[in-house]
Design a protein around this motif. Structure first.
Motif, PDB file in Angstrom:
ATOM      1  N   ALA A  37       5.858   7.502   1.297  1.00 58.61           N
ATOM      2  CA  ALA A  37       6.804   8.793   1.012  1.00 58.61           C
ATOM      3  C   ALA A  37       5.982  10.060   1.494  1.00 58.61           C
ATOM      4  N   ASN A  38       5.640  10.359   2.763  1.00 57.32           N
ATOM      5  CA  ASN A  38       5.209  11.594   3.287  1.00 57.32           C
ATOM      6  C   ASN A  38       5.327  11.688   4.549  1.00 57.32           C
ATOM      7  N   PRO A  39       6.083  12.858   5.142  1.00 59.99           N
ATOM      8  CA  PRO A  39       6.552  13.267   6.105  1.00 59.99           C
ATOM      9  C   PRO A  39       5.514  13.898   7.014  1.00 59.99           C
ATOM     10  N   GLY A  40       4.641  14.121   6.558  1.00 53.73           N
ATOM     11  CA  GLY A  40       3.220  14.957   7.265  1.00 53.73           C
ATOM     12  C   GLY A  40       2.482  13.931   8.258  1.00 53.73           C
ATOM     13  N   SER A  41       1.546  14.471   8.681  1.00 60.42           N
ATOM     14  CA  SER A  41       0.548  13.616   9.658  1.00 60.42           C
ATOM     15  C   SER A  41      -0.348  12.854   8.704  1.00 60.42           C
ATOM     16  N   MET A  42      -0.759  13.216   7.569  1.00 63.17           N
ATOM     17  CA  MET A  42      -1.725  12.551   6.616  1.00 63.17           C
ATOM     18  C   MET A  42      -2.969  12.842   7.316  1.00 63.17           C
ATOM     19  N   LEU A  43      -3.463  13.666   8.120  1.00 65.11           N
ATOM     20  CA  LEU A  43      -4.777  14.182   8.725  1.00 65.11           C
ATOM     21  C   LEU A  43      -5.851  13.514   7.748  1.00 65.11           C
ATOM     22  N   GLY A  44      -6.596  13.025   8.181  1.00 63.36           N
ATOM     23  CA  GLY A  44      -7.805  12.411   7.415  1.00 63.36           C
ATOM     24  C   GLY A  44      -7.622  11.563   6.227  1.00 63.36           C
ATOM     25  N   LEU A  45      -6.390  10.955   6.190  1.00 65.13           N
ATOM     26  CA  LEU A  45      -5.974  10.254   5.077  1.00 65.13           C
ATOM     27  C   LEU A  45      -5.491   8.660   5.341  1.00 65.13           C
ATOM     28  N   LYS A  46      -5.752   8.251   6.771  1.00 66.97           N
ATOM     29  CA  LYS A  46      -4.957   7.041   7.158  1.00 66.97           C
ATOM     30  C   LYS A  46      -6.099   6.277   7.905  1.00 66.97           C
ATOM     31  N   GLU A  47      -7.255   6.242   7.323  1.00 70.08           N
ATOM     32  CA  GLU A  47      -8.217   5.683   8.169  1.00 70.08           C
ATOM     33  C   GLU A  47      -8.183   4.146   7.835  1.00 70.08           C
ATOM     34  N   PRO A  48      -7.930   3.092   8.876  1.00 73.99           N
ATOM     35  CA  PRO A  48      -7.761   1.710   8.534  1.00 73.99           C
ATOM     36  C   PRO A  48      -9.269   1.320   7.848  1.00 73.99           C
ATOM     37  N   GLY A  49      -8.740   0.361   6.469  1.00 71.83           N
ATOM     38  CA  GLY A  49      -9.929  -0.267   5.850  1.00 71.83           C
ATOM     39  C   GLY A  49     -10.155   0.539   4.593  1.00 71.83           C
ATOM     40  N   SER A  50      -9.177   1.702   4.490  1.00 73.25           N
ATOM     41  CA  SER A  50      -9.604   2.830   3.271  1.00 73.25           C
ATOM     42  C   SER A  50      -9.059   1.945   2.052  1.00 73.25           C
ATOM     43  N   LYS A  51      -9.597   2.149   0.907  1.00 71.00           N
ATOM     44  CA  LYS A  51      -9.091   1.473  -0.340  1.00 71.00           C
ATOM     45  C   LYS A  51      -7.892   2.346  -0.808  1.00 71.00           C
ATOM     46  N   VAL A  52      -6.635   1.628  -1.096  1.00 64.43           N
ATOM     47  CA  VAL A  52      -5.319   2.220  -1.498  1.00 64.43           C
ATOM     48  C   VAL A  52      -4.927   1.555  -2.687  1.00 64.43           C
ATOM     49  N   TRP A  53      -3.874   2.320  -3.297  1.00 61.57           N
ATOM     50  CA  TRP A  53      -3.112   2.006  -4.603  1.00 61.57           C
ATOM     51  C   TRP A  53      -1.676   2.026  -4.304  1.00 61.57           C
ATOM     52  N   VAL A  54      -0.998   1.017  -4.490  1.00 57.41           N
ATOM     53  CA  VAL A  54       0.343   1.046  -4.443  1.00 57.41           C
ATOM     54  C   VAL A  54       1.313   0.616  -5.725  1.00 57.41           C
ATOM     55  N   SER A  55       2.483   1.051  -5.693  1.00 53.21           N
ATOM     56  CA  SER A  55       3.322   0.835  -6.843  1.00 53.21           C
ATOM     57  C   SER A  55       4.107  -0.251  -6.366  1.00 53.21           C
ATOM     58  N   GLN A  56       4.894  -1.076  -7.477  1.00 48.58           N
ATOM     59  CA  GLN A  56       5.740  -2.110  -7.037  1.00 48.58           C
ATOM     60  C   GLN A  56       6.848  -1.901  -7.864  1.00 48.58           C
ATOM     61  N   SER A  57       8.111  -1.869  -7.100  1.00 49.84           N
ATOM     62  CA  SER A  57       9.363  -1.634  -7.893  1.00 49.84           C
ATOM     63  C   SER A  57      10.156  -3.067  -8.179  1.00 49.84           C
ATOM     64  N   ASP A  58      10.879  -2.881  -9.150  1.00 50.76           N
ATOM     65  CA  ASP A  58      11.427  -4.219  -9.548  1.00 50.76           C
ATOM     66  C   ASP A  58      13.008  -3.979  -9.038  1.00 50.76           C
ATOM     67  N   LYS A  59      13.307  -3.016  -8.633  1.00 48.88           N
ATOM     68  CA  LYS A  59      14.771  -2.797  -8.306  1.00 48.88           C
ATOM     69  C   LYS A  59      15.104  -3.795  -6.930  1.00 48.88           C
ATOM     70  N   PRO A  60      16.226  -4.895  -7.205  1.00 43.10           N
ATOM     71  CA  PRO A  60      16.254  -5.816  -6.088  1.00 43.10           C
ATOM     72  C   PRO A  60      16.810  -5.372  -4.860  1.00 43.10           C
ATOM     73  N   LYS A  61      17.508  -4.058  -4.811  1.00 44.41           N
ATOM     74  CA  LYS A  61      18.290  -3.819  -3.736  1.00 44.41           C
ATOM     75  C   LYS A  61      17.292  -2.780  -2.896  1.00 44.41           C
ATOM     76  N   ARG A  62      15.791  -2.656  -3.247  1.00 42.47           N
ATOM     77  CA  ARG A  62      15.105  -1.903  -2.349  1.00 42.47           C
ATOM     78  C   ARG A  62      14.623  -2.632  -1.139  1.00 42.47           C
ATOM     79  N   LYS A  63      14.707  -2.084  -0.080  1.00 47.47           N
ATOM     80  CA  LYS A  63      13.992  -2.934   1.168  1.00 47.47           C
ATOM     81  C   LYS A  63      12.631  -3.218   1.093  1.00 47.47           C
ATOM     82  N   LEU A  64      11.920  -2.186   0.539  1.00 52.16           N
ATOM     83  CA  LEU A  64      10.325  -2.307   0.385  1.00 52.16           C
ATOM     84  C   LEU A  64      10.189  -2.214  -0.779  1.00 52.16           C
ATOM     85  N   LYS A  65       9.472  -3.044  -1.383  1.00 55.86           N
ATOM     86  CA  LYS A  65       9.362  -3.206  -2.830  1.00 55.86           C
ATOM     87  C   LYS A  65       8.200  -2.352  -3.354  1.00 55.86           C
TER      88      LYS A  65
END
Length: 234
Positions: A37-65
């Protein structure tokens, strides 16, 4: 703002098509596609291998959980979800953390104004005249301690500045609040080299009486919370 459930850790494979990110989850080794959820370039924040955190949705109709929430960059945890700044600023306003905007009686969200626009937050009643508050997310850092906005060209952002100036001309207050979603910046400047038109629009809005403030926040896998003011260098 607390996350409703524990976040999952992983490592970034790639961020692409603006709103997608492929991530390998640490717990299972599974490669998933998360909503970014980010329309910008995310300059400096998209280096492959970087540690990330994600949330998980329990909504069954969401295409990406899964949703991409935080990335580790420059030794700090950085919030990348641009759906949160409005809520974070609202929490800060209600708690009196932005002293220049204290004294309102009511707060409304997403109120129609200008030319087919909606103001992020509208403050009414109390000590001041009606105050139109536009919120912008910030997470670009190219120099240590200095946050910059924007990280890509934003014609929409320039349009909002003009509409805020119009509100001032009508006798109201108008303020731009920059939300710095990283803990390692205590100053903010405009990235005029990235979007000179936005910088020019900001200068015109400021001259017209539009106010500007910036706040920073702590970012952890449990919560994101406004905890300081950030000095403006423009």
């Amino acid at each position: 703002m607390k996350f409703p459930a524990p976040l999952k850790t992983g490592h970034l494979v790639k961020r692409y098509k603006r709103f997608l990110a492929d991530i390998v989850l640490d717990e299972t080794g599974e490669e998933i596609t998360a909503h970014c959820a980010n329309p910008g370039s995310m300059l400096g924040l998209k280096e492959p291998g970087s540690k990330v955190w994600v949330s998980q949705s329990d909504k069954p109709k969401r295409k990406l959980k899964y949703s991409f929430e935080i990335i580790e960059a420059d030794g700090a945890l950085v919030g990348i979800n641009t759906a949160y700044p409005n809520k974070l600023v609202e929490e800060a306003l209600v708690a009196g953390k932005i002293s220049e905007l204290n004294g309102f009686e009511t707060l409304r969200r997403e109120v129609k104004y200008g030319k087919n626009s909606r103001i992020d937050l509208l403050l009414e009643g109390g000590e001041h005249s009606t105050t139109y508050v536009e919120v912008k997310n910030v997470h670009l850092m190219r120099q240590a301690g200095l946050a910059e906005f924007p990280d890509s060209v934003t014609a929409r952002g320039a349009k909002h500045l003009g509409e805020l100036a119009d509100m001032v001309a009508e006798g109201h207050r108008a303020a731009m609040v920059f939300m710095v979603q990283r803990p390692d910046c205590d100053r903010l400047s405009l990235a005029s080299d990235i979007d000179p038109n936005y910088a020019a629009a900001f200068a015109a809005a400021k001259a017209a009486g539009v106010e500007a403030y910036a706040v920073g926040c702590s970012v952890t896998p449990e919560a994101i919370e406004v905890n300081r003011t950030v000095a403006l260098e423009f």
